[in-house]
Structures are given as C-alpha cells and as structure tokens.
Design a protein around this motif. Sequence first.
Motif, mmCIF file in Angstrom:
data_model
loop_
_atom_site.group_PDB
_atom_site.id
_atom_site.type_symbol
_atom_site.label_atom_id
_atom_site.label_comp_id
_atom_site.label_asym_id
_atom_site.label_seq_id
_atom_site.Cartn_x
_atom_site.Cartn_y
_atom_site.Cartn_z
ATOM 1 N N ALA A 35 -7.918 -21.977 15.057
ATOM 2 C CA ALA A 35 -7.004 -22.861 16.418
ATOM 3 C C ALA A 35 -5.642 -22.554 16.292
ATOM 4 N N THR A 36 -5.059 -22.984 15.012
ATOM 5 C CA THR A 36 -3.711 -23.076 14.810
ATOM 6 C C THR A 36 -2.863 -21.770 14.508
ATOM 7 N N GLY A 37 -3.687 -20.679 13.953
ATOM 8 C CA GLY A 37 -3.034 -19.515 13.251
ATOM 9 C C GLY A 37 -3.753 -18.126 13.646
ATOM 10 N N LEU A 222 -12.156 -18.129 23.207
ATOM 11 C CA LEU A 222 -13.003 -18.934 22.245
ATOM 12 C C LEU A 222 -12.393 -20.232 22.020
ATOM 13 N N LEU A 223 -10.845 -19.959 21.516
ATOM 14 C CA LEU A 223 -10.037 -21.104 21.126
ATOM 15 C C LEU A 223 -9.735 -22.088 22.230
ATOM 16 N N ASN A 224 -9.868 -21.723 23.590
ATOM 17 C CA ASN A 224 -9.640 -22.429 24.680
ATOM 18 C C ASN A 224 -10.805 -23.435 24.934
ATOM 19 N N MET A 225 -11.859 -22.657 24.707
ATOM 20 C CA MET A 225 -13.253 -23.441 24.688
ATOM 21 C C MET A 225 -13.277 -24.644 23.782
ATOM 22 N N ARG A 229 -13.140 -28.670 24.232
ATOM 23 C CA ARG A 229 -14.218 -29.611 23.646
ATOM 24 C C ARG A 229 -13.386 -30.597 22.812
ATOM 25 N N TYR A 230 -12.494 -29.947 22.050
ATOM 26 C CA TYR A 230 -11.671 -30.697 21.015
ATOM 27 C C TYR A 230 -10.881 -31.909 21.900
ATOM 28 N N ALA A 231 -10.126 -31.470 23.096
ATOM 29 C CA ALA A 231 -9.538 -32.354 23.844
ATOM 30 C C ALA A 231 -10.189 -33.320 24.340
ATOM 31 N N ASP A 232 -11.600 -33.059 24.889
ATOM 32 C CA ASP A 232 -12.710 -34.003 25.715
ATOM 33 C C ASP A 232 -12.764 -34.989 24.572
#
Length: 586
Positions: A35-37, A222-225, A229-232
């Motif tokens: 997600a980060t790099g 994918l990262l957006n998804m 989910r992570y944000a949720d």
Amino acid sequence: MSKLRAGPSDRRAAGDVREQLPAGVRMNTLQRVAATGGIAAIVLLLGVLIFDGISNSHEARDAIRSSHRMIEAAQATLQDITNAETGQRGYLITHDEDYLAPYHEALLAITADTSALRRLAGADSVHKRQLDSLSKRIDAKLSELAVTVALARSGGPDSARAEVLTNRGKVAMDDIRGVLGQLSAHQDALLAERIAASDKHYRVVTVTDVAGTSGAVLLALLLNMMLTRYADGQAVAARMLLAQNSELNDANKLLGEQTLELELQNHQLQEQTVELESQQIQLEEQASELEMQAEELVASVEELQLQSSVAEEARVRAEEATARAEDASQAKSLFLTTMSHELRTPLNAIGGYVDLLAMEIRGPLVEAQKDDLRRIKKSGQHLLSLINDILNLAKIESGQLDLRIRDVSLASVLENVEALVTPQFGAKGIKYVYPRCDASLRVRADSEKLQQILLNLLSNACKFTNSGGRVSVECDALSDAEADHRATVSLRVRDSGRGIASEKLEEIFEPFVQIDRHLTGSSQQGVGLGLAISRDLARSMSGDLMAESELGVGTTFVLTLPRGTIGVGAGVPAESVAAASSQRPS
Ligand code: ADP
C-alpha cells in the motif's frame, strides 16, 4: 484528558481495538508495504523501462537519420562531381569562362560534402575504407578535369579533346559511382537494421507502457479496495476508540473522585495516626503506671493471701462458734419452752385457787383479804403474760410457730383492737384517733398475730404517752406500679409521747431491751420482748416493722404487710406457714 489527543494509553487502546476488528479489515505487513510503496515501485520500474525504450528508440532514430544524411551526402557528392564535369564540358565546347562557374562551385561543395561524409561515417571501418577509396577517385577525377580545363585555355580545344579521349576521366567517374554505390548499399543495409531496431524498441516501449499502466491501474484498484476496507476498519476502530475514550473519561473522572476521597481519607488517617501516636504515648505511660500498680497489686495480693488465710482461720472459728451458738440457742429454746410450760401449769393452778377463794367457796372473806386476792390474781396474770411472751419468742426463734396466713380485712382487725385499747386510752386521758381504713383493704396475714402486733404497739403508745397526748392509726395501701404482686399495706401507729433517740431506734427491737427503764412506772413494766416478738411476727408474715421517732415529739411505728385480694373475704384459702427461725443472735 483531551478526547482528540492520543496518549500512549490511547495508542494501546487503539491497538486493542484493532485486535477486535475482523481479519478482513486489518492489513498484514506485506499489504502495508504494497500500500505504501507498491505503486511507486511499479511506476518507477515502468519509468525506467520506458525511459530505456525511449532512449533506445532515440538512438535508433538518430542512427536512421544519420543513414539518411549519409545517403544524401553521397548523392550530393556525386551531384557535385557531375556539376563539375558539366561545367568542364561547357567550357571545353564554348571556351566561355562563364561556363566554368558551376565547375568552381562544385569544387567547393565537393570538399564540404566529403567532409560531411567522413563526419557521418564516424568509426565505421567499412565506410572509412570506402571513403579513403572515394577520396582517391575524386582526386583523380578532379585532376582530369583541372588538366583538361588548363589544356583548353592554353592549347585550345583540340589539346583538351585528346586528353578527354584518353577516357581517364570516364574511368574515374565510374569508379566514383561504384564506390558511392557501395557506400549507399552499406548504408541501406545499416538503415534496414536500424529501422528494425527502432521498431523493436517502439514495440518494447508500447508493451511496457500498456502492461505497466495496466498493472499500475490494477494495483491501484486493489490498493484502493484495500485502503477503503482499511479506512472502514479505521472508522470502526475510531468509533470504538471514541466509545472507549468516553468510558475511559468516565472512569478517569471516577478515578479522580476516588483519588480525592483517598486523599481525604489519607489526610484523616494521618490525623488519626498523630492522635494514635499521642494515645500510644499516653498508653505507654499508663502501661508503665499499670505495671507499677500491678507490682503493687501483686504485693497486695500476697498480703491479701496472707490475710485470707488468717480470715479463713477466723471463718472456721466463726463457723464453729456459730454451730456452738445454734446448739446453745436450740438448748435455750428447749429450756424456755419446757420452763414456760412448767411455770404456766402451777401459775394456772394458783389462778384457779385464787378464783375459788375469791368466790368465797372456802368461806367468807374480809375486804382486805379480797384486795390481796385481787393483787395475787393480777400479779399471776402479769407473770402468765410474761411467760407467754417468752414462750412465743422461743417458738418463733425455734421455728415452731404455726401461722395461718390468709386475706384479712384490716377494718375488722382494727375494730377488735379498738375495743380492747379504748378503755386504756380513756383511763389515761389520751385522745385516740380512730383509724379510717378502706373497708375493702385486706392484707395477707395471720389475723391473731396481726392483732397481737397492733395491741403491743398501741399499748406501748399508751404507756409512753402522757395524759392529754394523742395516738392515731393510719392505713396506707402502697402499690409498686411495676410489680403488682409486691403491693403492700402499711399501718402507722403514731403517738405524741416522749419519743426515742435515733441511735436507739434499732436497739429497741432486740429482746429484753428497755430504754430509760427508771422512767417507766411500775404499772407499765414489761420485760422488753413486745417489739422483738412483733417484728419477728411481721417478718414471718413477709412484712416488716420499723420505727421513726423524734425525742419529745413522738414516735411512729410502721407495720408493712403484703396486700390481700381486694373484695375477697374469708373464702380465700389460708396458708399454713411455720414461722422462720429468727436470725437474731440469742
Ligand atoms: P416493754 O414495753 O415490755 O418494755 P417493748 O419491747 O414493747 O418492751 O419495748 C421496748 C422498749 O421500747 C420500751 O421499754 C420503751 O423503752 C421503748 N418503747 C416502746 N414503744 C415506745 C413508744 N411508743 N414510745 C417511747 N418508747 C417506746
């Protein structure tokens, strides 16, 4: 604590909250790295590949452009030589100098174009060899042209024509065309290679671009998804954290209150500690004092033990003495009983004979004899009453007196007594105040013994009250409000006689005690048993007899007896009681 600022405990709480979240909304280490790099790495790789492809493509394009320039330079060189030959031919034909102008221009252009060819050929060894060969042939051609032009100027057209006819110029021209043809062929081959390379680089760039962009888009999706989910999850965690934070705030508030309370208690404890310390000091002082007292007590106990053994010895001696005294008392009572009986029998006989004589059965009597007989009779009666008193006391003390206890009407008893004592009071000039008792008032007593007590008290009152005095009887029903069974009735026999000294008030109840015997007239003589018998009788009937007096004012005897049942007469069953043995020492 602020709700928005996250301290170490909040971060710990957040970690705990994340642990509680479902696995789907949490990110593992690989996902976090991706997600980060991830996108940056892909874009970087893509950039490097595309940059490399574009660089290669640029190089291929430059090489192609160089090939085209090479071919153009070769064609220009051939054109220059052709232009020089055309100018030479015009001059040879016309001999006009103007026709040499293209020839001179071509000479300058040939130098520039061959230099361009050498520059464009670079380090290519094939081209180098071809250009060396081309230079030699161009020099040969230019030399043939210069010779023919010089011959034309100096020798005329024929001399120049002979030179042309040698075909040297044509051969040189053909060689030049041949070398330039080889050069162009080599350059065409290179061009084809470079175009192929350029196409290849273009395809690589295109594929890399498409694949990289697609990969980056997919990864971004994918990262957006994942991030969504992570944000949720983070939002859920934040809400849970907020809830926990508010719980923590409440707990914190409670903790604060408890801390305050604890501080207060601590303060109180400190004060109590100080107080306890001072109490401890006092206790220590008291303890040392107690120790001293204990030592003194031990000494006292030892002394007491000593005294106790002495007292024990005394008690044993006293018990022995009491036993001896009881034996003596029994013997005395037995003696008195026997003696009283023995005395009463002859006394009664004396009385009987006195009566016989007084009735003059034995013969007539003179008046003096009758007076003597009356005195004998009176003395005998007095003696008999004394003996009866002694017998009564002996019986009471030996516990042989029989009592018939029942409810007795006070009014009737006092009526009987009144009839007996009124003549005495009248004879002595004493005012007798008749008792006013409630007709229903009853006492638990033996009526004969009660009458005996009252007669004794009233005759004493008469004896020790002077003429003109006053004697009264009062009845009082005393009730103990708490325990009715302890209700008593008191009878007060009050006189205005000489009175009794206070220190003698108890003494008069002892047997054979008479106060101021010398003051008592011979007619009033007794033996000092009346009060002793009366008190013993009163106590035998669960009552008591006491005296109150003031010297010169008068005396009051108070007789108390248990109260009987109100309104119940002789129908109440009588109790037969043997009088308790007197506690009085004999
Ligand atoms: P007795 O009357 O036969 O001498 P008592 O036992 O009745 O014996 O009385 C004892 C003594 O108590 C009397 O001798 C008298 O000194 C004193 N006494 C009794 N009653 C009275 C009274 N009412 N007033 C003054 N003294 C009294």
